[in-house]
Motif scaffolding. Structure first.
Motif, short mmCIF file in Angstrom:
data_model
loop_
_atom_site.label_atom_id
_atom_site.label_comp_id
_atom_site.label_asym_id
_atom_site.label_seq_id
_atom_site.Cartn_x
_atom_site.Cartn_y
_atom_site.Cartn_z
N PRO A 103 29.19 -2.92 27.52
CA PRO A 103 30.26 -1.95 27.83
C PRO A 103 31.66 -2.55 27.73
O PRO A 103 32.62 -1.83 27.42
N HIS A 104 31.77 -3.85 27.96
CA HIS A 104 33.07 -4.50 27.91
C HIS A 104 33.65 -4.50 26.48
O HIS A 104 34.88 -4.50 26.30
N GLU A 105 32.77 -4.48 25.48
CA GLU A 105 33.20 -4.55 24.09
C GLU A 105 33.39 -3.18 23.44
O GLU A 105 33.99 -3.08 22.37
N VAL A 106 32.88 -2.14 24.05
CA VAL A 106 33.00 -0.80 23.47
C VAL A 106 34.42 -0.28 23.69
O VAL A 106 34.93 -0.30 24.81
N VAL A 107 35.06 0.16 22.63
CA VAL A 107 36.42 0.69 22.72
C VAL A 107 36.41 1.93 23.63
O VAL A 107 35.67 2.88 23.38
N PRO A 108 37.23 1.92 24.70
CA PRO A 108 37.20 3.03 25.67
C PRO A 108 37.35 4.40 25.03
O PRO A 108 36.67 5.35 25.43
N ALA A 109 38.23 4.49 24.04
CA ALA A 109 38.48 5.79 23.43
C ALA A 109 37.28 6.30 22.63
O ALA A 109 37.20 7.49 22.31
N ARG A 110 36.36 5.38 22.30
CA ARG A 110 35.22 5.76 21.47
C ARG A 110 33.92 5.88 22.26
O ARG A 110 32.86 6.11 21.68
N ARG A 111 33.98 5.70 23.56
CA ARG A 111 32.74 5.69 24.35
C ARG A 111 31.97 7.01 24.23
O ARG A 111 30.75 7.03 24.14
N GLY A 112 32.68 8.11 24.26
CA GLY A 112 32.02 9.40 24.16
C GLY A 112 31.26 9.56 22.86
O GLY A 112 30.12 10.05 22.83
N ARG A 113 31.94 9.14 21.75
CA ARG A 113 31.28 9.28 20.45
C ARG A 113 30.10 8.31 20.31
O ARG A 113 29.06 8.67 19.76
N VAL A 114 30.28 7.08 20.83
CA VAL A 114 29.18 6.10 20.78
C VAL A 114 27.98 6.62 21.57
O VAL A 114 26.83 6.55 21.12
N ALA A 130 22.54 8.79 21.84
CA ALA A 130 21.66 9.82 22.43
C ALA A 130 20.89 10.56 21.35
O ALA A 130 19.68 10.80 21.48
N GLU A 131 21.57 10.92 20.26
CA GLU A 131 20.92 11.67 19.19
C GLU A 131 19.87 10.83 18.48
O GLU A 131 18.77 11.31 18.17
N GLU A 132 20.20 9.59 18.19
CA GLU A 132 19.30 8.75 17.40
C GLU A 132 18.15 8.18 18.23
O GLU A 132 17.06 7.95 17.70
N LEU A 133 18.38 7.95 19.51
CA LEU A 133 17.35 7.34 20.36
C LEU A 133 16.58 8.35 21.19
O LEU A 133 15.60 7.99 21.84
N GLY A 134 17.02 9.60 21.19
CA GLY A 134 16.33 10.63 21.95
C GLY A 134 16.48 10.47 23.44
O GLY A 134 15.55 10.75 24.20
N ARG A 135 17.63 10.01 23.90
CA ARG A 135 17.90 9.82 25.32
C ARG A 135 19.02 10.75 25.76
O ARG A 135 19.87 11.13 24.94
N PRO A 136 19.07 11.11 27.04
CA PRO A 136 20.15 11.98 27.54
C PRO A 136 21.52 11.32 27.34
O PRO A 136 21.70 10.14 27.66
N GLN A 137 22.49 12.06 26.84
CA GLN A 137 23.81 11.51 26.60
C GLN A 137 24.48 11.08 27.90
O GLN A 137 25.20 10.08 27.94
N GLU A 138 24.24 11.83 28.97
CA GLU A 138 24.86 11.49 30.26
C GLU A 138 24.38 10.11 30.75
O GLU A 138 25.16 9.33 31.32
N GLU A 139 23.09 9.83 30.52
CA GLU A 139 22.53 8.54 30.94
C GLU A 139 23.20 7.38 30.20
O GLU A 139 23.57 6.37 30.79
N ILE A 140 23.38 7.54 28.89
CA ILE A 140 23.99 6.48 28.09
C ILE A 140 25.47 6.34 28.42
O ILE A 140 26.01 5.23 28.50
N ALA A 141 26.15 7.47 28.63
CA ALA A 141 27.58 7.42 28.97
C ALA A 141 27.80 6.67 30.28
O ALA A 141 28.78 5.92 30.42
N ALA A 142 26.90 6.85 31.22
CA ALA A 142 27.01 6.13 32.50
C ALA A 142 26.87 4.63 32.31
O ALA A 142 27.55 3.83 32.96
N LYS A 143 25.99 4.23 31.39
CA LYS A 143 25.81 2.80 31.13
C LYS A 143 27.05 2.21 30.43
O LYS A 143 27.45 1.09 30.72
N LEU A 144 27.65 2.98 29.54
CA LEU A 144 28.84 2.49 28.83
C LEU A 144 30.05 2.38 29.76
O LEU A 144 30.96 1.59 29.51
#
Length: 583
Positions: free
Chosen positions: A83-94, A99-113
């Motif tokens: 999460p430290h390396e992910v550009v803050p402005a791009r977290r939503g898109r990442v 979520a789409e490619e891994l079949g996981r809930p987007q909210e779950e991944i966003a919380a991790k980022l």
């Protein structure tokens, strides 16, 4: 007023002294850093620069007797984020791409980022092709802004059969080690040994080119081949599951054994455990009930009393007993398996009609000590062995501790407890001419070079004479005949020997006997035995007699197994058996 010019020489001397002092400080510090404390700083630098990584070993496969994989290991990729390396402005898109490619809930991944306190957060374990597609999309859509997402090579356990032999095989945890069943019992053979490598990385975590690296290669796990036949296992599992559902029973088990080798050809339970979804089940569903659940065997145990009576010479198959429909034992009056007027039965008839009273009369001729010894020789009171995980020994109290009523009830299978595997082993012994072969489940393993190494056969023990075994087998064949209790186990064209069992079931929930255990055990062809099949159904709600509930399961499974193994009928006719005196 006279002006005096400064002394250049003195200024130069002072400057040189100051410079010398400063340089001496630097020199002293350099001596300290590169000389006195060099090892400390080298070690500190190495701690940040040198990284150790584990190289996972591929876990061995578990296969059936034909080499078909029941548990296998495939390559996988663990997707993680920093999460430290992910550009803050791009977290939503990442988060959306992951979520789409891994079949996981987007909210779950966003919380991790969003948790920038962590530098390594696992997201999912996926197939390598899924990981490749995800990174290609991320690089295409976000280019360099997809940084902070990485992958690590690892292995993933798969079970192609789903719930096929689920409780027998067991499963592995997130660390790749077995947690239940044969996965745990043979973990050392299957797991192998992980390798390790040491590399040097820069600040961004990338490996520094041309730097040193050391490694220890992993040792791959070895394969374990079982004695299970995949097709017969499927048929056994289907038959017991359908009957448990049809009768509203609590659980059920089926065992198929090879008479000559003692090898388990099938071991099924109902309900079974889906190994691809084991984490969503409770621990009580992980148990292999065929080896772990203990119960009172009921009339299937009469075969041991019959063997003891014949082996001692106290009784012959033609011995006639006067059998009432009840008998007093100490302070209890025990009833026969079914009401009837007083009748004269041969000992063959006692076994065929499953008479409790007749069995008690025969046991009294044998004596408590000899009957206990015969139970022990057949394997009761001890774990069967052979590589089964979670097996139990049951309960066989010393004959000196038997109560007045136990001296009668044990002869027909009440007052002792056994497992399904122990009971199946009894019938294997009779079918094998009186020689017990310890049950086994592992056919062999592969060595370091991948070559198959057969396992040692089960221990062979002479339990009763061949003559006794043959006479008991004929009695069991009569039990499946028109005058016996196991007629529903008969198979067209084949001679079948077997015994029904209906026992009161002790339940800890009600602190007493609640419900019944219905069983049927037998072998075929009766005059040239090849396979033993045992069916056990616990607490059925629609009927409870072993001849009605368990015998049909035996018939289905044995019929399929005989055809699958291409075992033909012998073409012989069973000898006439006298059931009642005067016939």
């Amino acid at each position: 007023m006279t002006l005096r010019l400064g002394n250049p020489g003195r200024r130069i001397s002072i400057g040189l002294i100051a410079m010398t002092f400063v340089l001496s400080i630097f020199a002293g510090r350099l001596v300290q850093l590169q000389g006195l404390d060099s090892k400390v700083y080298v070690a500190e630098a190495a701690r940040y620069r040198v990284q150790e990584e584990s190289i996972p070993a591929r876990r061995g496969s578990i296969t059936d007797a034909g080499g078909n994989e029941l548990a296998m290991t495939v390559e996988a990729r663990e997707i993680f984020v920093d999460p430290h390396e992910v550009v803050p402005a791009r977290r939503g898109r990442v988060a959306a791409i992951l979520a789409e490619e891994l079949g996981r809930p987007q909210e779950e991944i966003a919380a991790k980022l969003a948790d920038t306190r962590k530098r390594y957060v696992p997201v999912a374990t996926v197939d390598p092709t899924v990981a490749q597609k995800m990174f290609e999309r991320g690089s295409r859509e976000l280019k360099a802004d997809f940084k902070g997402v990485g992958s690590k090579h690892e292995y993933h356990r798969q079970y192609p059969g789903g719930d096929l032999a689920g409780t027998l095989i067991g499963f592995v945890g997130d660390d790749g080690n077995g947690l239940s069943g044969l996965e745990l019992r043979h973990n050392k053979v299957l797991a192998g040994r992980d390798g390790q490598q040491t590399i040097e990385t820069g600040r961004d975590g990338q490996r520094i080119p041309m730097t040193r690296s050391t490694s220890r290669q992993p040792v791959e796990g070895r394969d374990v081949r079982l004695t299970i036949d995949r097709d017969i296992q499927w048929a056994a599992q289907k038959a017991i599951t359908e009957q448990v559902e049809a009768t509203g029973a609590r659980t059920g088990s089926v065992i198929v054994m090879d008479v000559r080798t003692g090898q388990v050809v099938a071991m099924a339970n109902a309900p079974e455990l889906n190994l691809e979804d084991w984490e969503k089940t409770t621990p009580d569903r992980w148990v292999n009930r065929a080896v772990a659940d203990v119960f009172e065997p009921g009339s299937t145990n009469k075969v041991i009393t019959a063997a003891a009576a014949l082996e001692s010479g106290a009784v012959r198959p033609e011995t006639v007993f006067t059998v009432d429909d009840e008998i007093r034992c100490a302070d209890r009056v025990l009833r026969d398996s079914h009401p009837h007027p007083t009748e004269k039965l041969t000992f063959s008839g006692v076994v065929a009609t499953s008479s409790n009273v007749g069995t008690i009369l025969a046991a009294q001729k044998v004596g408590d000590a000899k009957l206990h010894e015969m139970l022990r020789r057949f394997g009761f009171g001890a774990k069967p062995g052979g590589g089964f995980y979670g097996e139990e020994a049951g309960l066989l109290p010393s004959w000196k501790d038997w109560s007045g009523s136990q001296r009668c009830t044990i002869s027909y299978g009440q007052g002792i407890s056994v497992t399904a595997l122990q009971t199946a082993s009894v019938y294997q012994t009779i079918a094998n001419g009186g020689v017990r072969v310890a049950p086994s489940i592992v056919a062999g393993t592969t060595d370091a070079g991948g070559a198959f190494v057969p396992a040692e056969g089960g221990k062979r023990t002479r339990v009763v004479s061949e003559r006794t075994a043959r006479e008991v087998a004929l009695m069991l064949e009569a039990a499946v005949g028109a005058d016996g209790t196991g007629e529903q186990a008969s198979i067209d064209g084949y001679r079948v020997a077997g015994k029904t069992g209906t026992a009161m079931r002790y339940d800890t929930a009600c602190q007493g006997y609640c419900g019944y255990t219905a069983t049927f055990a037998g072998f075929a062809p009766a005059d040239k035995p090849s396979l033993v099949v045992l069916a056990v159904i616990q607490d059925p709600r629609k009927g409870y007699y072993g001849g009605e509930i368990a015998a049909p399961v035996f018939k289905k499974v044995m019929t399929f197994a005989l055809k699958s193994k291409k075992i033909p009928p012998t073409g012989t006719e069973p000898p006439a058996m006298r059931i009642r005196a005067g016939e």
